[in-house]
Design an enzyme around this catalytic site. Structure first.
Site, mmCIF file in Angstrom:
data_model
loop_
_atom_site.group_PDB
_atom_site.id
_atom_site.type_symbol
_atom_site.label_atom_id
_atom_site.label_comp_id
_atom_site.label_asym_id
_atom_site.label_seq_id
_atom_site.Cartn_x
_atom_site.Cartn_y
_atom_site.Cartn_z
ATOM 1 N N HIS A 120 38.931 -1.544 17.427
ATOM 2 C CA HIS A 120 37.677 -2.291 17.394
ATOM 3 C C HIS A 120 37.945 -3.767 17.126
ATOM 4 C CE1 HIS A 120 34.406 0.967 16.790
ATOM 5 N NE2 HIS A 120 35.436 1.503 17.382
ATOM 6 N N HIS A 137 2.140 5.283 12.362
ATOM 7 C CA HIS A 137 2.611 5.354 10.973
ATOM 8 C C HIS A 137 3.561 6.545 10.867
ATOM 9 C CE1 HIS A 137 1.996 4.775 6.563
ATOM 10 N NE2 HIS A 137 2.124 6.091 6.489
ATOM 11 N N ARG A 158 0.868 -1.181 0.000
ATOM 12 C CA ARG A 158 0.000 0.000 0.000
ATOM 13 C C ARG A 158 0.910 1.238 0.000
ATOM 14 N NH1 ARG A 158 -0.913 4.865 2.426
ATOM 15 N NH2 ARG A 158 -0.728 3.971 4.510
ATOM 16 N N GLU A 159 1.468 1.567 1.163
ATOM 17 C CA GLU A 159 2.401 2.705 1.210
ATOM 18 C C GLU A 159 3.523 2.508 0.189
ATOM 19 O OE1 GLU A 159 2.367 5.573 3.451
ATOM 20 O OE2 GLU A 159 3.892 6.232 2.035
ATOM 21 N N ARG A 182 -10.007 0.122 11.514
ATOM 22 C CA ARG A 182 -9.121 1.095 12.145
ATOM 23 C C ARG A 182 -9.500 2.492 11.678
ATOM 24 N NH1 ARG A 182 -3.832 2.970 9.439
ATOM 25 N NH2 ARG A 182 -5.485 4.010 8.298
#
Lengths: 441, 441
Positions: B326, B229, B48-49, B168
């Site tokens: 590291h 969202h 969708r998005e 919703r």
């Protein structure tokens, strides 16, 4: 405040446009009395943390080019790799110190006298000293206890101070360090008179409210400035930086595109996006945002990466609006779906109208750009045709223009050619474009 | 707790390893009584998005492939484009509902009866209804007042509820909406009995503490679940999602790689990184993290983008350690610089040793892998030679191996060939590799 009771019993409040000045809803929280959101500074570490990025190999020439670009952009500080890392690292550091940049030049060393003695000879304006304070680093990295750390810190700090340059003392892996240990050591170094103390989320797993609490507590213990350094392993580096500023930190470590160990640290561009939403005037007064894209391209090319497609600000689609409902509102008022103004960064906004998700408002805007004459009903009809084709295959701008022009030709005679209208590029603000593939650099 | 006074007056606290169980410093804040950090759910909105992403054009076949992969990954919900967007969008929605996936299927519509009537006929398990509530969207998008919105919401919600499926109700642009308006409308729809309410940072400018406050307040007004969202324009979507969960939200909207309008929303992979740092057991029990890379590659290919070089987890260097200091600690205990375990994602850790920033511990590890015999002093000497060459040009793994082998040959006779030793690939956990260029996809 207007308040009425509507017929459905729903309380109607604030229905009229406010007359008062509207507070920026994304601005600094007025309750944060110690916030530096509107007075932050950048310690730009592309030439230190960034050199620890897997792909990084910077020649002296490239380092100078990057340092000059960072200085021009407005970086407050530029941090360089330790002169102890290699012989050339020392020469690079000396060379950059001699450039006469506006930005202050820092180098970054272990909390050791042997490192400090070489660092102060390079000509830097300050030295960032770091030592691991978590039990992990105390056990597996340097193997020293807190008492030793404090003793070493005092010696190194006194020495660097005696040279009249800035000195920062930072813990490493701060969020896994014992809070009592941390506050003890920070209090000690603050008393000696460091320029600033630093906290570091070395493993990149801190979350914003945790950051707020630590900085707030630290702020109550020291009188000097607080610097923060956030790795991005869990995607929170920008948010953590912002929250640290809210709690009273003043300086944020960044690198261009966030390059650094693993997936890096707070990216300069992303932080600019975050900060301009909070205080546009301050950010625009200090940093040349229209140079951001060039700066990112310079570094991306140097380390052989592409600008991420979803990069804040400079990602190829950061200002591209696609869904019909979005396009409609953006065309009416860009701030409906956009707080950031692309023009602040020398960029443009795009309405993506060549897809099945398009709406008739976006198509109407395109029809007007093509200088064609269609009624709203006709535009809705041609929009339906465009969506039909968009259901079958990806569309490009020519597809849509063809459909519009054919439709227009069926109605009018003679056909108005696209070349009769103004060039699309001549529209300055609302550009309509079809984005088919990422524009990688 | 052991406490002693050391000779320099520095208070020494907690110097001994703790015997008690150590709380995860990145775990949920025990003071957040309403937190859902350990019980969150995903509403996956790639279909969708993600379809609103500039490059997205999904055929039905591709949508089905993505939906199945999301379902297999463990997405709780899969959200689809409105069936009103186009004729094919409606058919796609119906087809995906018929797949019989474990995930619940949602579609996303405007707060209009015409949309709702079509949505409920597609076979979805629930409908996500959205309407703009900020004055910007009320003015420039739909042009309705709050009273109209409430009336429309009630009608649409009652209708969808009557069909026995989830509903919703979400505001759009929630952070620029009047808080009184917002709470009124949420209270109204909660009373009618929505499944959940949603808040949306539609313009992507909210910050974490602002999110915490809004969700906490909303949580005191409604009894249903809260969904959130977050757009990522200012790089805070992951942090905002996490903070919303801390405040009591339960569901987070995501998309694969974060694709969506502009530079997108909360990325699924980045959120997984964030959540696994907080509650590894919960995340591993629900989501097939070792499928993440394939899922991202599937979507990246479908929308023609590269995986960002700095992507959490799957970026080509997310587990690559370079600086000597590291590498030393990582070799002793990986958790010194890494909270996330690459093996959880089916990935490996790399120590990048072929650069001027390398240290003798990393080289020692390489010497051992090559099955060569050198003393620590000899390894320090060969490390110096490697750093010298690393000052002149970028190194690759063969350069380093050559230097080591030549050095070894000068000391020992006969030369031990690399082929006599075990293959580097046979080392399973700590892989040593040279990363010269991004492995795009």
């Amino acid at each position: 405040m207007s308040e009425t009771n509507s017929t459905d019993g729903y309380r109607k409040v604030h229905e009229e446009p406010h007359k008062k000045v509207i507070r920026n809803p994304y601005g600094p929280n007025p309750g944060d009395y110690l916030s530096n959101v509107t007075s932050f500074q950048i310690i730009e570490s592309t030439l230190r943390e960034g050199e620890q990025f897997a792909n990084a190999f910077f020649t002296l020439e490239k380092k100078i080019e990057i340092a000059k670009a960072l200085d021009d952009f407005g970086a407050d500080y530029i941090e360089l790799t330790s002169p102890l890392a290699s012989e050339q690292s020392r020469k690079d550091c000396e060379a950059i110190c001699k450039l006469g940049l506006k930005a202050k030049i820092l180098t970054h060393i272990r909390c050791k006298m042997e490192d400090a003695k070489i660092a102060v000879e390079t000509g830097v304006d300050g030295v960032d000293v770091v030592i691991g304070t978590s039990k992990y680093l105390r056990q597996y990295s340097h193997g020293k206890d807190m008492s030793y750390i404090a003793k070493a810190a005092i010696e190194v700090i006194e020495f660097i101070k005696s040279k009249g340059i800035e000195i920062r003392f930072s813990s490493e892996d701060s969020f896994r360090s014992d809070i009592v240990d941390l506050l003890n050591i920070y209090k000690t170094v603050d008393k000696i008179g460091v320029t600033r103390v630093g906290i570091a989320d070395t493993v990149g797993c801190a979350n914003p409210r945790q950051v707020f609490e630590l900085v707030k507590t630290l702020k109550s213990v020291v009188s000097c400035d607080i610097e923060c350094h956030f790795h991005n392993d869990t995607g929170c580096a920008i948010a953590n930086s912002y929250t640290a500023l809210e709690a009273g930190a003043r300086l944020v470590d960044t690198s261009v595109l966030g390059i650094g160990e693993r997936n890096g640290i707070t990216p300069l561009g992303g932080l600019m996006a975050r900060m301009i939403a909070a205080d546009r005037d301050y950010v625009l007064s200090k940093y040349k945002l229209h140079k951001l894209r060039d700066l990112e391209n310079l570094v991306a090319e140097a380390v052989q990466v592409n600008i991420p497609f979803n990069n804040p600000i400079t990602g190829f689609c950061a200002f591209t609006h696609k869904a019909g409902i979005h396009a409609k509102a953006i065309l009416a008022n860009p701030s409906t779906y956009e707080i950031l103004n692309p023009a602040d960064f020398g960029l443009s906004r795009y309405i993506h109208f060549a897809s099945r998700l398009t709406g008739w408002n976006a198509i109407k805007s395109r029809v007007e750009q093509l200088n064609l004459d269609l009624t709203d009903d006709q535009i809705k009809e041609v929009t339906r045709k465009i969506k039909e084709l968009g259901d079958v295959r990806p569309l490009n701008i020519d597809d849509v223009d063809s459909i519009i022009k054919d439709f227009h030709a069926d109605i009018h005679t003679p056909l108005v050619k696209a070349s009769d209208g103004p060039s699309v590029d001549s529209k300055d603000d609302i550009m309509l474009d079809n984005v088919k593939r990422p524009k990688l650099n």
